[in-house]
Design a protein around this motif. Structure first.
Motif, PDB file in Angstrom:
ATOM      1  N   VAL A  55      49.301  -0.336 -62.751  1.00 15.61           N
ATOM      2  CA  VAL A  55      47.970  -0.783 -63.155  1.00 15.61           C
ATOM      3  C   VAL A  55      46.945   0.342 -62.962  1.00 15.61           C
ATOM      4  N   GLU A  56      45.907   0.277 -63.769  1.00 14.51           N
ATOM      5  CA  GLU A  56      44.753   1.160 -63.581  1.00 14.51           C
ATOM      6  C   GLU A  56      43.650   0.331 -62.943  1.00 14.51           C
ATOM      7  N   LEU A  57      43.074   0.852 -61.880  1.00 16.27           N
ATOM      8  CA  LEU A  57      42.007   0.156 -61.168  1.00 16.27           C
ATOM      9  C   LEU A  57      40.641   0.545 -61.727  1.00 16.27           C
ATOM     10  N   SER A  58      39.631  -0.216 -61.381  1.00 17.71           N
ATOM     11  CA  SER A  58      38.265   0.066 -61.830  1.00 17.71           C
ATOM     12  C   SER A  58      37.772   1.414 -61.328  1.00 17.71           C
ATOM     13  N   THR A  59      38.409   1.950 -60.301  1.00 16.04           N
ATOM     14  CA  THR A  59      38.047   3.258 -59.750  1.00 16.04           C
ATOM     15  C   THR A  59      38.659   4.409 -60.551  1.00 16.04           C
ATOM     16  N   GLY A  60      39.532   4.071 -61.509  1.00 20.11           N
ATOM     17  CA  GLY A  60      40.238   5.093 -62.278  1.00 20.11           C
ATOM     18  C   GLY A  60      41.578   5.452 -61.662  1.00 20.11           C
ATOM     19  N   GLU A  61      41.849   4.963 -60.458  1.00 22.26           N
ATOM     20  CA  GLU A  61      43.115   5.248 -59.789  1.00 22.26           C
ATOM     21  C   GLU A  61      44.243   4.450 -60.452  1.00 22.26           C
ATOM     22  N   ILE A  62      45.468   4.977 -60.307  1.00 18.74           N
ATOM     23  CA  ILE A  62      46.658   4.324 -60.845  1.00 18.74           C
ATOM     24  C   ILE A  62      47.532   3.917 -59.670  1.00 18.74           C
ATOM     25  N   GLY A  63      48.045   2.705 -59.723  1.00 19.95           N
ATOM     26  CA  GLY A  63      48.898   2.234 -58.649  1.00 19.95           C
ATOM     27  C   GLY A  63      49.973   1.300 -59.142  1.00 19.95           C
ATOM     28  N   LYS A  64      50.813   0.912 -58.207  1.00 26.18           N
ATOM     29  CA  LYS A  64      51.926   0.020 -58.497  1.00 26.18           C
ATOM     30  C   LYS A  64      51.761  -1.248 -57.670  1.00 26.18           C
ATOM     31  N   VAL A  65      51.875  -2.403 -58.316  1.00 22.60           N
ATOM     32  CA  VAL A  65      51.761  -3.685 -57.630  1.00 22.60           C
ATOM     33  C   VAL A  65      52.962  -3.845 -56.700  1.00 22.60           C
ATOM     34  N   VAL A  66      52.687  -4.119 -55.418  1.00 23.45           N
ATOM     35  CA  VAL A  66      53.763  -4.262 -54.440  1.00 23.45           C
ATOM     36  C   VAL A  66      53.872  -5.684 -53.896  1.00 23.45           C
ATOM     37  N   GLN A  67      52.829  -6.487 -54.080  1.00 23.47           N
ATOM     38  CA  GLN A  67      52.887  -7.871 -53.617  1.00 23.47           C
ATOM     39  C   GLN A  67      51.873  -8.697 -54.391  1.00 23.47           C
ATOM     40  N   SER A  68      52.309  -9.839 -54.892  1.00 22.87           N
ATOM     41  CA  SER A  68      51.373 -10.709 -55.594  1.00 22.87           C
ATOM     42  C   SER A  68      50.651 -11.592 -54.583  1.00 22.87           C
ATOM     43  N   ILE A  93      48.791   5.467 -56.069  1.00 25.91           N
ATOM     44  CA  ILE A  93      49.641   6.654 -56.080  1.00 25.91           C
ATOM     45  C   ILE A  93      48.960   7.839 -56.756  1.00 25.91           C
ATOM     46  N   PHE A  94      48.097   7.547 -57.734  1.00 28.03           N
ATOM     47  CA  PHE A  94      47.389   8.610 -58.454  1.00 28.03           C
ATOM     48  C   PHE A  94      45.889   8.390 -58.349  1.00 28.03           C
ATOM     49  N   GLY A  95      45.167   9.473 -58.139  1.00 28.34           N
ATOM     50  CA  GLY A  95      43.720   9.423 -58.013  1.00 28.34           C
ATOM     51  C   GLY A  95      43.025   9.279 -59.348  1.00 28.34           C
ATOM     52  N   PRO A  96      41.696   9.257 -59.344  1.00 24.80           N
ATOM     53  CA  PRO A  96      40.922   9.064 -60.578  1.00 24.80           C
ATOM     54  C   PRO A  96      41.092  10.183 -61.599  1.00 24.80           C
ATOM     55  N   GLU A  97      41.475  11.363 -61.138  1.00 20.79           N
ATOM     56  CA  GLU A  97      41.730  12.474 -62.068  1.00 20.79           C
ATOM     57  C   GLU A  97      43.200  12.519 -62.479  1.00 20.79           C
ATOM     58  N   LYS A  98      43.934  11.456 -62.135  1.00 20.18           N
ATOM     59  CA  LYS A  98      45.367  11.291 -62.437  1.00 20.18           C
ATOM     60  C   LYS A  98      46.235  12.291 -61.690  1.00 20.18           C
ATOM     61  N   GLU A  99      45.716  12.815 -60.557  1.00 19.81           N
ATOM     62  CA  GLU A  99      46.496  13.681 -59.680  1.00 19.81           C
ATOM     63  C   GLU A  99      47.235  12.808 -58.667  1.00 19.81           C
ATOM     64  N   MET A 100      48.420  13.246 -58.271  1.00 19.67           N
ATOM     65  CA  MET A 100      49.181  12.483 -57.282  1.00 19.67           C
ATOM     66  C   MET A 100      48.457  12.551 -55.943  1.00 19.67           C
ATOM     67  N   CYS A 101      48.283  11.422 -55.301  1.00 18.01           N
ATOM     68  CA  CYS A 101      47.619  11.370 -53.996  1.00 18.01           C
ATOM     69  C   CYS A 101      48.515  12.022 -52.945  1.00 18.01           C
TER      70      CYS A 101
END
Length: 84
Positions: free
Chosen positions: A20-33, A46-54
């Motif tokens: 998913v892409e968050l409102s902050t521009g970060e990219i992450g993976k859902v781990v728990q509903s 996992i990825f920051g707003p500039e799409k760099e790996m955290c």
């Protein structure tokens, strides 16, 4: 309608493993509903707003961070993610 509610509770709107892409521009993976708040799962960012790996993955519980929300589901293969 009842069957749809059961299905959403089992699968979720954002199922575990969904990127998913968050409102902050970060990219992450859902781990728990979250069965009570289907739009607010726990996400590993996992990825920051500039799409760099955290440098460090952070767990974000969207129930506890009401100012951040999921913008959309994403296909990580179609994003220009910086893997180094």
């Amino acid at each position: 309608v009842f069957i749809i509610k059961i299905l959403l509770n089992v699968i979720g709107i954002y199922p575990v493993g969904d990127w998913v892409e968050l409102s902050t521009g970060e990219i992450g993976k859902v781990v728990q509903s979250n069965p009570e708040w289907l739009l607010r799962p726990k996400v590993n960012v996992i990825f920051g707003p500039e799409k760099e790996m955290c440098s460090q993955i952070k767990l974000l519980d969207l129930v506890k961070t009401p100012n951040i929300f999921i913008k959309r589901s994403v296909d990580p293969k179609k994003l220009n993610l910086k893997l180094t």
